[in-house]
Design a protein around this motif. Structure first.
Motif, PDB file in Angstrom:
ATOM      1  N   GLU A  16       0.806  -1.216   0.000  1.00  0.00           N
ATOM      2  CA  GLU A  16       0.000   0.000   0.000  1.00  0.00           C
ATOM      3  C   GLU A  16       0.842   1.272   0.000  1.00  0.00           C
ATOM      4  O   GLU A  16       0.468   2.256  -0.637  1.00  0.00           O
ATOM      5  CB  GLU A  16      -0.922   0.025   1.220  1.00  0.00           C
ATOM      6  N   HIS A  17       1.956   1.262   0.698  1.00  0.00           N
ATOM      7  CA  HIS A  17       2.706   2.497   0.906  1.00  0.00           C
ATOM      8  C   HIS A  17       3.964   2.630   0.057  1.00  0.00           C
ATOM      9  O   HIS A  17       4.529   3.723  -0.026  1.00  0.00           O
ATOM     10  CB  HIS A  17       3.076   2.643   2.388  1.00  0.00           C
ATOM     11  N   VAL A  18       4.415   1.554  -0.560  1.00  0.00           N
ATOM     12  CA  VAL A  18       5.639   1.620  -1.353  1.00  0.00           C
ATOM     13  C   VAL A  18       5.402   1.149  -2.789  1.00  0.00           C
ATOM     14  O   VAL A  18       5.575   1.916  -3.741  1.00  0.00           O
ATOM     15  CB  VAL A  18       6.781   0.781  -0.708  1.00  0.00           C
ATOM     16  N   VAL A  19       4.998  -0.090  -2.951  1.00  0.00           N
ATOM     17  CA  VAL A  19       4.922  -0.694  -4.281  1.00  0.00           C
ATOM     18  C   VAL A  19       3.853  -0.018  -5.140  1.00  0.00           C
ATOM     19  O   VAL A  19       4.134   0.398  -6.274  1.00  0.00           O
ATOM     20  CB  VAL A  19       4.667  -2.216  -4.183  1.00  0.00           C
ATOM     21  N   ILE A  20       2.660   0.106  -4.636  1.00  0.00           N
ATOM     22  CA  ILE A  20       1.564   0.684  -5.424  1.00  0.00           C
ATOM     23  C   ILE A  20       1.845   2.153  -5.781  1.00  0.00           C
ATOM     24  O   ILE A  20       1.681   2.532  -6.947  1.00  0.00           O
ATOM     25  CB  ILE A  20       0.206   0.501  -4.720  1.00  0.00           C
ATOM     26  N   PRO A  21       2.309   2.992  -4.848  1.00  0.00           N
ATOM     27  CA  PRO A  21       2.649   4.369  -5.254  1.00  0.00           C
ATOM     28  C   PRO A  21       3.763   4.426  -6.310  1.00  0.00           C
ATOM     29  O   PRO A  21       3.716   5.267  -7.215  1.00  0.00           O
ATOM     30  CB  PRO A  21       3.106   5.035  -3.951  1.00  0.00           C
ATOM     31  N   GLU A  22       4.755   3.534  -6.213  1.00  0.00           N
ATOM     32  CA  GLU A  22       5.809   3.503  -7.231  1.00  0.00           C
ATOM     33  C   GLU A  22       5.247   3.120  -8.596  1.00  0.00           C
ATOM     34  O   GLU A  22       5.639   3.691  -9.620  1.00  0.00           O
ATOM     35  CB  GLU A  22       6.918   2.526  -6.835  1.00  0.00           C
ATOM     36  N   ILE A  23       4.333   2.175  -8.625  1.00  0.00           N
ATOM     37  CA  ILE A  23       3.705   1.764  -9.880  1.00  0.00           C
ATOM     38  C   ILE A  23       2.893   2.924 -10.457  1.00  0.00           C
ATOM     39  O   ILE A  23       2.944   3.185 -11.659  1.00  0.00           O
ATOM     40  CB  ILE A  23       2.834   0.508  -9.682  1.00  0.00           C
ATOM     41  N   HIS A  24       2.163   3.641  -9.602  1.00  0.00           N
ATOM     42  CA  HIS A  24       1.386   4.792 -10.073  1.00  0.00           C
ATOM     43  C   HIS A  24       2.313   5.851 -10.652  1.00  0.00           C
ATOM     44  O   HIS A  24       1.990   6.458 -11.691  1.00  0.00           O
ATOM     45  CB  HIS A  24       0.561   5.382  -8.931  1.00  0.00           C
ATOM     46  N   GLU A  25       3.452   6.091 -10.008  1.00  0.00           N
ATOM     47  CA  GLU A  25       4.409   7.070 -10.515  1.00  0.00           C
ATOM     48  C   GLU A  25       4.979   6.630 -11.863  1.00  0.00           C
ATOM     49  O   GLU A  25       5.135   7.441 -12.777  1.00  0.00           O
ATOM     50  CB  GLU A  25       5.545   7.276  -9.511  1.00  0.00           C
ATOM     51  N   THR A  26       5.256   5.350 -12.006  1.00  0.00           N
ATOM     52  CA  THR A  26       5.763   4.820 -13.272  1.00  0.00           C
ATOM     53  C   THR A  26       4.729   4.978 -14.376  1.00  0.00           C
ATOM     54  O   THR A  26       5.059   5.388 -15.501  1.00  0.00           O
ATOM     55  CB  THR A  26       6.158   3.337 -13.119  1.00  0.00           C
ATOM     56  N   ILE A  27       3.483   4.691 -14.065  1.00  0.00           N
ATOM     57  CA  ILE A  27       2.397   4.847 -15.041  1.00  0.00           C
ATOM     58  C   ILE A  27       2.282   6.307 -15.467  1.00  0.00           C
ATOM     59  O   ILE A  27       2.154   6.617 -16.654  1.00  0.00           O
ATOM     60  CB  ILE A  27       1.063   4.329 -14.468  1.00  0.00           C
ATOM     61  N   ARG A  28       2.349   7.218 -14.505  1.00  0.00           N
ATOM     62  CA  ARG A  28       2.261   8.643 -14.805  1.00  0.00           C
ATOM     63  C   ARG A  28       3.429   9.081 -15.699  1.00  0.00           C
ATOM     64  O   ARG A  28       3.242   9.821 -16.661  1.00  0.00           O
ATOM     65  CB  ARG A  28       2.247   9.444 -13.499  1.00  0.00           C
ATOM     66  N   TYR A  29       4.632   8.599 -15.403  1.00  0.00           N
ATOM     67  CA  TYR A  29       5.813   8.934 -16.196  1.00  0.00           C
ATOM     68  C   TYR A  29       5.660   8.438 -17.635  1.00  0.00           C
ATOM     69  O   TYR A  29       5.907   9.175 -18.586  1.00  0.00           O
ATOM     70  CB  TYR A  29       7.058   8.318 -15.551  1.00  0.00           C
ATOM     71  N   ILE A  30       5.232   7.180 -17.797  1.00  0.00           N
ATOM     72  CA  ILE A  30       5.052   6.614 -19.133  1.00  0.00           C
ATOM     73  C   ILE A  30       3.981   7.395 -19.896  1.00  0.00           C
ATOM     74  O   ILE A  30       4.146   7.711 -21.077  1.00  0.00           O
ATOM     75  CB  ILE A  30       4.699   5.117 -19.049  1.00  0.00           C
ATOM     76  N   HIS A  31       2.897   7.719 -19.228  1.00  0.00           N
ATOM     77  CA  HIS A  31       1.814   8.483 -19.856  1.00  0.00           C
ATOM     78  C   HIS A  31       2.329   9.837 -20.337  1.00  0.00           C
ATOM     79  O   HIS A  31       2.031  10.266 -21.467  1.00  0.00           O
ATOM     80  CB  HIS A  31       0.651   8.665 -18.875  1.00  0.00           C
ATOM     81  N   ASP A  32       3.094  10.521 -19.495  1.00  0.00           N
ATOM     82  CA  ASP A  32       3.635  11.824 -19.873  1.00  0.00           C
ATOM     83  C   ASP A  32       4.569  11.708 -21.074  1.00  0.00           C
ATOM     84  O   ASP A  32       4.525  12.538 -21.989  1.00  0.00           O
ATOM     85  CB  ASP A  32       4.378  12.460 -18.694  1.00  0.00           C
TER      86      ASP A  32
END
Length: 54
Positions: A16-32
């Motif tokens: 909840e506090h490490v893996v999922i936020p990192e995945i969300h950040e990666t998704i945001r980076y790829i989208h950008d």
């Protein structure tokens, strides 16, 4: 069974506090990056279209 509960809770917390936020950040980076590439391609195509029309 009692020893497994704290371990499971720690794993859930890490997810909840490490893996999922990192995945969300990666998704945001790829989208950008994809959005930027799409804008670049669009402007390139518009420039080529202008050159062809002249």
């Amino acid at each position: 069974m009692g020893d497994e509960e704290p371990l499971t809770r720690r794993r859930v917390n890490v997810l909840e506090h490490v893996v999922i936020p990192e995945i969300h950040e990666t998704i945001r980076y790829i989208h950008d990056k994809l959005s930027e590439a799409e804008r670049d391609n669009t402007s390139r195509l518009m420039k080529i279209t202008d050159i062809i029309r002249k």
